[in-house]
Design a protein around this motif. Structure first.
Motif, PDB file in Angstrom:
ATOM      1  N   UNK A 288       0.829  -1.208   0.000  1.00 56.53           N
ATOM      2  CA  UNK A 288       0.000   0.000   0.000  1.00 56.53           C
ATOM      3  C   UNK A 288       0.861   1.255   0.000  1.00 56.53           C
ATOM      4  N   UNK A 289       1.960   1.221   0.741  1.00 55.91           N
ATOM      5  CA  UNK A 289       2.878   2.359   0.735  1.00 55.91           C
ATOM      6  C   UNK A 289       3.486   2.558  -0.644  1.00 55.91           C
ATOM      7  N   UNK A 290       3.816   1.456  -1.290  1.00 57.08           N
ATOM      8  CA  UNK A 290       4.377   1.547  -2.643  1.00 57.08           C
ATOM      9  C   UNK A 290       3.352   2.121  -3.613  1.00 57.08           C
ATOM     10  N   UNK A 291       2.099   1.679  -3.495  1.00 54.88           N
ATOM     11  CA  UNK A 291       1.045   2.184  -4.386  1.00 54.88           C
ATOM     12  C   UNK A 291       0.798   3.670  -4.156  1.00 54.88           C
ATOM     13  N   UNK A 292       0.835   4.087  -2.895  1.00 55.69           N
ATOM     14  CA  UNK A 292       0.530   5.479  -2.563  1.00 55.69           C
ATOM     15  C   UNK A 292       1.658   6.424  -2.943  1.00 55.69           C
ATOM     16  N   UNK A 293       2.897   5.975  -2.773  1.00 55.12           N
ATOM     17  CA  UNK A 293       4.039   6.861  -3.010  1.00 55.12           C
ATOM     18  C   UNK A 293       4.611   6.756  -4.413  1.00 55.12           C
ATOM     19  N   UNK A 294       4.376   5.616  -5.080  1.00 55.41           N
ATOM     20  CA  UNK A 294       5.006   5.391  -6.378  1.00 55.41           C
ATOM     21  C   UNK A 294       6.394   4.811  -6.258  1.00 55.41           C
ATOM     22  N   UNK A 295       6.878   4.605  -5.020  1.00 48.67           N
ATOM     23  CA  UNK A 295       8.193   3.995  -4.820  1.00 48.67           C
ATOM     24  C   UNK A 295       8.086   2.485  -5.043  1.00 48.67           C
ATOM     25  N   UNK A 296       9.203   1.864  -5.395  1.00 48.19           N
ATOM     26  CA  UNK A 296       9.211   0.413  -5.526  1.00 48.19           C
ATOM     27  C   UNK A 296       9.122  -0.229  -4.143  1.00 48.19           C
ATOM     28  N   UNK A 297       8.649  -1.478  -4.102  1.00 44.29           N
ATOM     29  CA  UNK A 297       8.572  -2.208  -2.839  1.00 44.29           C
ATOM     30  C   UNK A 297       9.961  -2.332  -2.223  1.00 44.29           C
ATOM     31  N   UNK A 298      10.967  -2.566  -3.063  1.00 45.75           N
ATOM     32  CA  UNK A 298      12.330  -2.682  -2.559  1.00 45.75           C
ATOM     33  C   UNK A 298      12.790  -1.385  -1.893  1.00 45.75           C
ATOM     34  N   UNK A 299      12.434  -0.227  -2.493  1.00 40.01           N
ATOM     35  CA  UNK A 299      12.829   1.050  -1.898  1.00 40.01           C
ATOM     36  C   UNK A 299      12.087   1.278  -0.587  1.00 40.01           C
ATOM     37  N   UNK A 300      10.792   0.936  -0.540  1.00 40.40           N
ATOM     38  CA  UNK A 300      10.017   1.087   0.689  1.00 40.40           C
ATOM     39  C   UNK A 300      10.668   0.294   1.814  1.00 40.40           C
ATOM     40  N   UNK A 301      10.983  -0.978   1.532  1.00 40.84           N
ATOM     41  CA  UNK A 301      11.581  -1.827   2.564  1.00 40.84           C
ATOM     42  C   UNK A 301      12.939  -1.281   3.022  1.00 40.84           C
ATOM     43  N   UNK A 302      13.733  -0.804   2.066  1.00 47.67           N
ATOM     44  CA  UNK A 302      15.052  -0.277   2.422  1.00 47.67           C
ATOM     45  C   UNK A 302      14.929   0.968   3.299  1.00 47.67           C
ATOM     46  N   UNK A 303      13.986   1.854   2.966  1.00 51.41           N
ATOM     47  CA  UNK A 303      13.801   3.063   3.754  1.00 51.41           C
ATOM     48  C   UNK A 303      13.286   2.729   5.152  1.00 51.41           C
ATOM     49  N   UNK A 304      12.361   1.778   5.248  1.00 50.67           N
ATOM     50  CA  UNK A 304      11.846   1.370   6.551  1.00 50.67           C
ATOM     51  C   UNK A 304      12.943   0.741   7.403  1.00 50.67           C
TER      52      UNK A 304
END
Length: 290
Positions: A246-262
């Protein structure tokens, strides 16, 4: 000619804000020339090209409040108003470093002689480059020449080649002020920034409601300061119950980037596919980052 033939100056919308602040700003202010009643005045009602702003109004825009600690500014200025451009740059919190020259060409490559000017016929325009804090250009900037040579397009429209140059030389997040056309990966602010470039007063989602997450270009490098700010914001959203997808869909970031940032801010990750417990504390998603 009566001043009623001119469009009145409108109060500008609030500048958009973004987590970590904007690292690169491109601005093409609606400069006001001394002769506002002539047929070349942009705000003349019959021509209706665009509204203009006084120098003081441009200088008073709170640009320094939406910037990252270190930032670049690319500021378009007509040759005749160079001193005004330098004043605006200083007012916004930047120091002048260099400039890029737009050489306007004919289809055969020669200088486009349709320019105007009281003393010379202008076939160039200046893009001033300023720095806030301490930040060099990215590696491609070290070999980038300070000239763009293209043909002119619509009245006052700047060359599209500027975007590739800026994106290769300066880091995001990117803000274009007084934008007349949308651009992927950029936050745009201006009264002609809608897709059809027709309406005045188009509203961008960043005009109100607090900071928004910056769009990131594919494979764009994110410095540690911004990565931490983004990670904290995403962590709050994740703890409030949103999934990584959901974060990836909302931000447009890739799932990999979301996980790395988290993970970069020490987020305790839930098992994949598992929703957050309903009793987690609710957080304000757009509060200012600590």
């Amino acid at each position: 000619m009566s001043s009623r033939s001119l469009r009145p100056e409108q109060a500008p919308d609030p500048l958009p804000r973004i987590v970590g602040g904007f690292s690169t700003v491109l601005a093409d202010p609606p400069w006001r020339f001394a002769n506002r009643t002539g047929k070349v005045a942009p705000e003349h009602r019959r021509l209706d090209r665009y509204s203009t702003m006084s120098l003081d109004s441009i200088k008073s825009l709170p640009v320094n409040q939406v910037l990252a600690k270190n930032a670049h500014l690319y500021l378009w200025v007509p040759n005749a108003l160079l001193p005004d451009g330098l004043d605006v740059m200083a007012a916004w919190g930047f120091r002048y470093v260099s400039n890029i020259v737009w050489a306007k060409r004919r289809i055969d490559g020669g200088p486009d002689g349709r320019g105007v000017g009281f003393y010379f016929r202008n076939v160039t325009e200046l893009l001033l480059f300023g720095v806030r804090g301490s930040m060099r250009t990215l590696a491609p900037g070290r070999s980038q020449v300070n000239m763009i040579e293209t043909r002119k397009r619509e009245h006052s429209r700047k060359p599209d080649e500027q975007y590739a140059l800026i994106e290769s030389c300066s880091p995001g997040a990117y803000l274009e002020m007084f934008a007349r056309h949308p651009r992927a990966g950029w936050t745009v602010w201006g009264d002609e920034a809608a897709d059809d470039v027709v309406p005045r007063g188009a509203v961008h989602k960043g005009y109100a409601g607090g900071p928004i997450l910056p769009p990131l270009l594919p494979n764009e490098h994110v410095d540690s300061q911004r990565a931490e700010a983004l990670g904290r914001k995403l962590k709050a959203m994740y703890r409030a119950g949103q999934s990584v997808r959901e974060l990836a869909d909302e931000t447009g970031y890739s799932i990999q980037r979301i996980r790395a940032l988290l993970q970069g801010v020490g987020t305790t990750m839930r098992p994949r596919g598992r929703a957050a417990s309903g009793n987690l504390p609710q957080v304000e998603l757009f509060q200012s980052a600590e």
